[in-house]
Design a protein around this motif. Structure first.
Motif, short mmCIF file in Angstrom:
data_model
loop_
_atom_site.label_atom_id
_atom_site.label_comp_id
_atom_site.label_asym_id
_atom_site.label_seq_id
_atom_site.Cartn_x
_atom_site.Cartn_y
_atom_site.Cartn_z
N ARG B 11 0.89 -1.17 0.00
CA ARG B 11 0.00 0.00 0.00
C ARG B 11 0.92 1.21 0.00
O ARG B 11 1.88 1.27 0.77
CB ARG B 11 -0.92 -0.01 1.24
CG ARG B 11 -1.93 1.16 1.28
CD ARG B 11 -3.00 0.93 2.34
NE ARG B 11 -3.73 -0.29 2.06
CZ ARG B 11 -4.87 -0.34 1.35
NH1 ARG B 11 -5.43 0.76 0.92
NH2 ARG B 11 -5.45 -1.49 1.13
N GLY B 12 0.62 2.20 -0.86
CA GLY B 12 1.57 3.29 -1.02
C GLY B 12 2.92 2.68 -1.38
O GLY B 12 2.99 1.75 -2.20
N ASN B 13 3.98 3.12 -0.75
CA ASN B 13 5.28 2.52 -1.04
C ASN B 13 5.78 1.62 0.09
O ASN B 13 6.97 1.42 0.26
CB ASN B 13 6.32 3.61 -1.40
CG ASN B 13 6.42 4.66 -0.30
OD1 ASN B 13 5.98 4.40 0.83
ND2 ASN B 13 7.00 5.80 -0.59
N ARG B 14 4.84 1.05 0.86
CA ARG B 14 5.18 0.14 1.96
C ARG B 14 4.59 -1.24 1.71
O ARG B 14 3.56 -1.36 1.05
CB ARG B 14 4.57 0.66 3.28
CG ARG B 14 4.90 2.10 3.59
CD ARG B 14 6.21 2.18 4.33
NE ARG B 14 6.71 3.54 4.32
CZ ARG B 14 7.34 4.10 5.35
NH1 ARG B 14 7.54 3.41 6.45
NH2 ARG B 14 7.78 5.33 5.26
N VAL B 324 -4.35 1.42 -5.15
CA VAL B 324 -3.84 1.69 -3.80
C VAL B 324 -2.61 0.87 -3.44
O VAL B 324 -1.90 1.17 -2.48
CB VAL B 324 -4.92 1.45 -2.72
CG1 VAL B 324 -6.06 2.46 -2.87
CG2 VAL B 324 -5.46 0.02 -2.78
#
Lengths: 335, 335
Positions: B11-14, B324
């Motif tokens: 999710r996002g860059n994690r 997402v």
């Protein structure tokens, strides 16, 4: 760091599946009173932090201006199942703020609760944004925007003043840096920020105890948590984990789940807040983890503790109602 | 032995969630040509072994006596979604054997596919045993019992001659000892036996290649796998993973999922069979694992391989259709 196996799922006399995860309990001063796994790793709280996101609803004066009831405040903190009462209550909140469902930017989805979905399928052509599990939170957002004089349009965006305010609130509560780097997009399109599990728990411990908070924020926090504990059906719904947990010992357990295996709880009598994350994102495991972790903080032999232990270690039945195995927590959480 | 992380959900860059698991590819002679994780640990195949459980349907002569079509044979190996065509086909199989749904001992449940459940809710008061995802397998069981002169009553029990026959077939195919100690009860009430993942894959490799099997069993195996590949909708249903997989490269991929994160596949051109188990039992991860593992066995640059890689590493959207995050396999499976 390797997270321990926290939950096992058995079939016959074998373990069929295993869940790993982390769990932490923190008091108002930030002291860790229990910990398992890598509790400093960043975790997206997702819906578990809705009570934090609802603080501007109180602090802006919107809750008083629109005379929101405990049910409406609970719904603002909820991930509801889309049952008729949830939908009607969200619609009522929007009406008080002079809006209707067309202002909502959360998207629409059918209920993820099977019985509710069957009811919806029989009574609806299709679900609306009011049926979205986040519609109460979003209706609270609209109340906050109206009260604060902000144009609601684009209220889900990172740069909208509402999200900037929520970011500031959550940063103060959790002690974590919330920025574009830690930001992801949630299911309902608002920003969600990765925070260490300890920070998430500490934030709820601050809300619970008021430690380190202004009197106004402490009062707003208490008001939201008390509304959730008073109206647990409006935080989730029929047979849902949050609702059942808050019914086990009324007024003694605040609890809120989030997607991808997150669960938080706060215990007023003990002054501690708890947070768990199942590494693989599975709800069945996160539920057992929070049940067991809460149980640790109630007296051995008490009904509350025994009920929670029975919820954490529960039998699994098949389509014929035959007992086929169990979900059980490991001694990483509860010996 | 520690199973590797095989699938990450971002999710996002994690990375938000992680799945561990094991995966193996075996040829007809039992040679392991790929392996990750503890592939000798016992795993309940659950519904992944339905094609093995359907062998007595052919070997007893029932399939010929009742002139079962490819669709009916595919349904006998299926975990279907309970769509109208599945239900009607199962009813037809029972009728051919002189029975109706009252003989079924699998229990009833609503479809776990959302669109099908909505349709069921609008057209049914409640589901019957014909809607159970296992009703095709059970209808095949009834055909086998009738052809073999066995009273169908109690056909789900460990000691019924049908289950004894299935046990003997699966023991010969997998090389594992199947007994009361390794036995659990499946969702539809029949016995399911823990077998090493390598044994499960070897069993399917034997079915695929005929190696070490009698000519009759080799022919029966081929007939069932070919029926599934010819009628993939009848093995699962609309948009389901097994159906989509067998449509990617018609006749070149046999695939079957099982509960708790098991998935098997067999590749006629390559002469190998594959089996994966997601340690935590999650379908989204098991699906990515089998897609990636199959992709390894198709030519780099081929359309089949590229399609499978895109299925294994797929974007996740929220309720508004916004991207997402992603599900992606790690280099433990596919570098």
């Amino acid at each position: 760091m390797q997270n321990p196996v926290t939950v096992e799922v058995t079939r016959g006399n074998r373990v069929e599946s295993r869940h790993r995860g982390m769990a932490v309990a923190v008091d108002g001063a930030g002291r860790i009173v229990f910990s398992a796994g890598d509790v400093e790793a960043g975790v997206f709280p997702r819906s578990a932090c809705k009570a934090m996101q609802a603080l501007p609803l109180i602090e802006s004066g919107a809750a008083d201006a629109f005379t929101l009831s405990a049910r409406e405040l609970a719904l603002a903190c909820s991930s509801h199942s889309g049952e008729d009462e949830h939908v009607a209550t969200a619609a009522g909140m929007l009406q008080k703020a002079g809006h209707d469902l067309s202002v909502l930017e959360c998207g629409a989805h059918w209920s993820s609760d099977q019985q509710t979905l069957i009811h919806q399928a029989r009574t609806l052509e299709r679900p609306t944004a009011l049926h979205n599990n986040c519609s109460g939170k979003h209706s609270g957002f609209i109340c906050t925007c109206v009260q604060s004089g902000w144009d609601p349009k684009g209220y889900v965006g990172y740069d909208h003043p509402l999200q900037a305010e929520i970011r500031a609130v959550m940063q103060a509560l959790t002690g974590a840096v919330l920025d574009r780097d830690t930001c992801g997009t949630d299911g309902c399109s608002i920003p969600t920020y990765a925070v260490p599990l300890t920070g998430l728990a500490h934030g709820f411990a601050r809300m619970l105890t008021g430690e380190g908070l202004s009197p106004a924020r402490a009062a707003a926090s208490r008001r939201l948590m008390e509304a959730c504990m008073a109206e647990p059906f409006y935080v989730a719904g029929t047979k849902r984990a949050c609702t059942r947990l808050m019914e086990v010992a009324p007024g003694k357990i605040f609890a809120k789940t989030g997607a991808e295996g997150v669960f938080v709880a706060a215990l007023p009598e003990q002054g501690v807040a708890l947070a768990v994350k199942c590494e693989d994102g599975t709800s069945r495991a996160a539920e057992s983890m929070i049940y067991a972790l809460i149980a640790r903080f109630f007296e051995p032999g008490s009904e509350t503790r025994d009920t929670l232990i029975a919820m954490a270690n529960r039998p699994l039945s098949n389509w014929n109602g035959i007992h086929v195995g169990d979900i059980r927590v490991t001694d990483a959480l509860f010996a």
